[in-house]
Design a protein around this motif. Structure first.
Motif, PDB file in Angstrom:
ATOM      1  N   TYR A 155      -3.450   0.935  -6.762  1.00  0.00           N
ATOM      2  CA  TYR A 155      -3.469   1.331  -5.386  1.00  0.00           C
ATOM      3  C   TYR A 155      -3.612  -0.255  -4.939  1.00  0.00           C
ATOM      4  O   TYR A 155      -2.620  -0.475  -3.814  1.00  0.00           O
ATOM      5  CB  TYR A 155      -4.644   1.929  -4.934  1.00  0.00           C
ATOM      6  CG  TYR A 155      -4.787   2.023  -3.322  1.00  0.00           C
ATOM      7  CD1 TYR A 155      -4.104   3.038  -2.813  1.00  0.00           C
ATOM      8  CD2 TYR A 155      -5.563   1.391  -2.749  1.00  0.00           C
ATOM      9  CE1 TYR A 155      -4.122   3.095  -1.324  1.00  0.00           C
ATOM     10  CE2 TYR A 155      -5.712   1.355  -1.326  1.00  0.00           C
ATOM     11  CZ  TYR A 155      -4.801   2.313  -0.698  1.00  0.00           C
ATOM     12  OH  TYR A 155      -4.985   2.358   0.890  1.00  0.00           O
ATOM     13  N   MET A 156      -4.550  -0.905  -5.235  1.00  0.00           N
ATOM     14  CA  MET A 156      -4.588  -2.415  -4.391  1.00  0.00           C
ATOM     15  C   MET A 156      -3.446  -3.392  -4.683  1.00  0.00           C
ATOM     16  O   MET A 156      -2.890  -3.978  -3.902  1.00  0.00           O
ATOM     17  CB  MET A 156      -6.019  -3.107  -5.277  1.00  0.00           C
ATOM     18  CG  MET A 156      -7.294  -2.472  -4.783  1.00  0.00           C
ATOM     19  SD  MET A 156      -8.460  -3.450  -5.318  1.00  0.00           S
ATOM     20  CE  MET A 156      -8.712  -4.638  -4.246  1.00  0.00           C
TER      21      MET A 156
ATOM     22  N   SER B 251      -0.588  -1.658  -2.587  1.00  0.00           N
ATOM     23  CA  SER B 251      -0.804  -1.968  -1.326  1.00  0.00           C
ATOM     24  C   SER B 251      -0.817  -3.697  -0.992  1.00  0.00           C
ATOM     25  O   SER B 251      -1.097  -4.249   0.332  1.00  0.00           O
ATOM     26  CB  SER B 251      -2.199  -1.406  -0.876  1.00  0.00           C
ATOM     27  OG  SER B 251      -2.195  -0.055  -0.830  1.00  0.00           O
TER      28      SER B 251
ATOM     29  N   ILE C  75      -2.939  -5.827  -1.724  1.00  0.00           N
ATOM     30  CA  ILE C  75      -4.286  -6.209  -1.384  1.00  0.00           C
ATOM     31  C   ILE C  75      -4.502  -7.534  -2.040  1.00  0.00           C
ATOM     32  O   ILE C  75      -4.798  -7.262  -3.214  1.00  0.00           O
ATOM     33  CB  ILE C  75      -5.330  -5.236  -1.276  1.00  0.00           C
ATOM     34  CG1 ILE C  75      -4.960  -3.929  -0.465  1.00  0.00           C
ATOM     35  CG2 ILE C  75      -6.622  -5.842  -0.800  1.00  0.00           C
ATOM     36  CD1 ILE C  75      -5.835  -2.764  -0.664  1.00  0.00           C
TER      37      ILE C  75
ATOM     38  N   LEU D 213      -7.813  -6.202   2.963  1.00  0.00           N
ATOM     39  CA  LEU D 213      -8.630  -4.990   2.549  1.00  0.00           C
ATOM     40  C   LEU D 213      -9.115  -4.298   3.967  1.00  0.00           C
ATOM     41  O   LEU D 213      -9.236  -3.108   4.035  1.00  0.00           O
ATOM     42  CB  LEU D 213      -9.665  -5.186   1.664  1.00  0.00           C
ATOM     43  CG  LEU D 213     -10.438  -4.199   1.113  1.00  0.00           C
ATOM     44  CD1 LEU D 213      -9.551  -3.267   0.318  1.00  0.00           C
ATOM     45  CD2 LEU D 213     -11.651  -4.851   0.011  1.00  0.00           C
TER      46      LEU D 213
ATOM     47  N   LYS E 239      -7.026  -2.166   7.411  1.00  0.00           N
ATOM     48  CA  LYS E 239      -6.799  -0.693   7.605  1.00  0.00           C
ATOM     49  C   LYS E 239      -8.047   0.132   7.136  1.00  0.00           C
ATOM     50  O   LYS E 239      -8.453   0.056   5.991  1.00  0.00           O
ATOM     51  CB  LYS E 239      -5.654  -0.338   6.658  1.00  0.00           C
ATOM     52  CG  LYS E 239      -4.072  -0.795   7.381  1.00  0.00           C
ATOM     53  CD  LYS E 239      -3.163  -0.203   6.638  1.00  0.00           C
ATOM     54  CE  LYS E 239      -1.644  -0.812   6.941  1.00  0.00           C
ATOM     55  NZ  LYS E 239      -0.635  -0.370   6.322  1.00  0.00           N
TER      56      LYS E 239
ATOM     57  N   ARG F  67      -7.708   1.949   3.576  1.00  0.00           N
ATOM     58  CA  ARG F  67      -7.966   1.033   2.530  1.00  0.00           C
ATOM     59  C   ARG F  67      -9.486   1.140   2.201  1.00  0.00           C
ATOM     60  O   ARG F  67      -9.782   1.140   0.927  1.00  0.00           O
ATOM     61  CB  ARG F  67      -7.385  -0.219   2.585  1.00  0.00           C
ATOM     62  CG  ARG F  67      -5.883  -0.281   2.548  1.00  0.00           C
ATOM     63  CD  ARG F  67      -5.454  -1.733   2.945  1.00  0.00           C
ATOM     64  NE  ARG F  67      -3.754  -1.648   2.842  1.00  0.00           N
ATOM     65  CZ  ARG F  67      -3.097  -2.839   2.959  1.00  0.00           C
ATOM     66  NH1 ARG F  67      -3.836  -3.993   3.262  1.00  0.00           N
ATOM     67  NH2 ARG F  67      -1.807  -2.779   3.200  1.00  0.00           N
TER      68      ARG F  67
END
Length: 307
Positions: free
Chosen positions: A228-229, A232, A234, A240, A243, A246
């Motif tokens: 996910y990170m 996204s 990040i 981080l 949003k 997140r």
């Protein structure tokens, strides 16, 4: 003499009934809610589940909820308000199903259960341990030796499915108007696939999951957080916190990390086990600290400059 006779029962799970303080009848399967003790006498399951048993039940209860949330998010598109209501509905369905399942399980009407302790892996697969005393005829003693950890999960899944079919289609029809007719019900169709899969998983692999679930939680939560990170993009704390979504995902994974650590340690020694929870933020902090050094574009540019 009756007790002496009971010692002759073949197999691990065959037993005789205890009637009015005396052992009677032939060796056979114990009634539901009972299991054979060391004297091969059927004994009622009256113990309370251990912390590890509750954690296992919590894990099996979380599986459909997490899958619901995943497919709702996957198929909802950019309509965040629609997705949020469906997330809340899915959580309500699973919560009500869990409460109802506890209420219909012995003792009926109470939010607690009586259980038999899990002693070994074979307790989950008693059908594989039916003895053949004369090597010809099989004495069938298949029973739920881990009562009710095996069937309570299946009952819970059944309630989840019924509540979903009663509530979700009406909700989705009203709030998901922005999606196409074929798309709005896809999260429900997905559930109609994964509930049978979860049922087979519990029926076939329940015993293996019982011993492996803490490690499954830790590995999957670490992998999904990293994916996910990365997806996204990040690479800093600023990315981080920009949003809220997140942060929700991050804290959810931290809860799963903590759940896995508690399940492994079982909190047998609080003074030794509780400090392990300080490791929960570690993977996310390590990712953010090292992400800039593993950026593919930077590696390629440095490689190009080297040449």
């Amino acid at each position: 003499m009756a007790v002496a006779m009971s010692l002759t029962c073949p197999g691990t799970y065959c037993g005789r009934m205890m009637v009015n303080g005396s052992v009677e009848g032939e060796c056979g399967v114990c009634p539901r809610g009972e299991r054979a003790n060391h004297q091969n006498v059927c004994q009622r399951c009256t113990e309370s589940p251990e912390l590890y048993d509750w954690l296992y039940l919590g894990f099996m209860a979380m599986l459909p909820l997490v899958l619901h949330w995943f497919f709702i998010e996957w198929y909802s598109g950019k309509k965040s308000s629609s997705a949020l209501l469906q997330h809340i509905t899915a959580m309500s369905e699973c919560s009500v199903s869990a409460v109802v399942t506890l209420l219909v399980t012995e003792p009926v009407g109470e939010l607690s259960i009586h259980s038999c302790r899990v002693q070994m892996l074979s307790d989950w697969y008693t059908m594989l341990y039916n003895p053949s005393p004369d090597y010809v005829n099989t004495l069938h003693c298949t029973q739920e030796a881990v009562y009710p950890l095996y069937t309570i999960v299946l009952i819970y899944y059944a309630f989840c499915l019924v509540l979903m079919m009663l509530l979700r289609p009406l909700l989705v029809k009203k709030i998901a108007c922005g999606l196409g007719k074929s798309d709005r019900f896809k999260s429900i169709y997905a559930a109609l696939y994964f509930f049978p899969i979860l049922t087979v998983l519990q029926a076939v692999g329940g015993g293996l999951l019982y011993y492996a679930f803490p490690y499954i939680i830790l590995v999957l939560s670490l992998v999904t957080l990293a994916v996910y990170m990365s997806a996204s993009e990040i690479q800093s704390f600023k990315n981080l916190v920009t949003k809220k979504k997140r942060l929700v995902v991050l804290f959810s994974h931290w809860l799963l990390h903590a759940y896995g650590i508690i399940s492994i340690s079982r909190l047998d020694k609080l003074e030794q086990d509780l400090p392990l929870l300080a490791l929960v933020p570690g993977p996310a902090l390590f990712y953010i600290a090292t992400a800039r050094f593993t950026e593919p574009s930077r590696i390629l540019s440095e490689g190009g400059n080297g040449h």
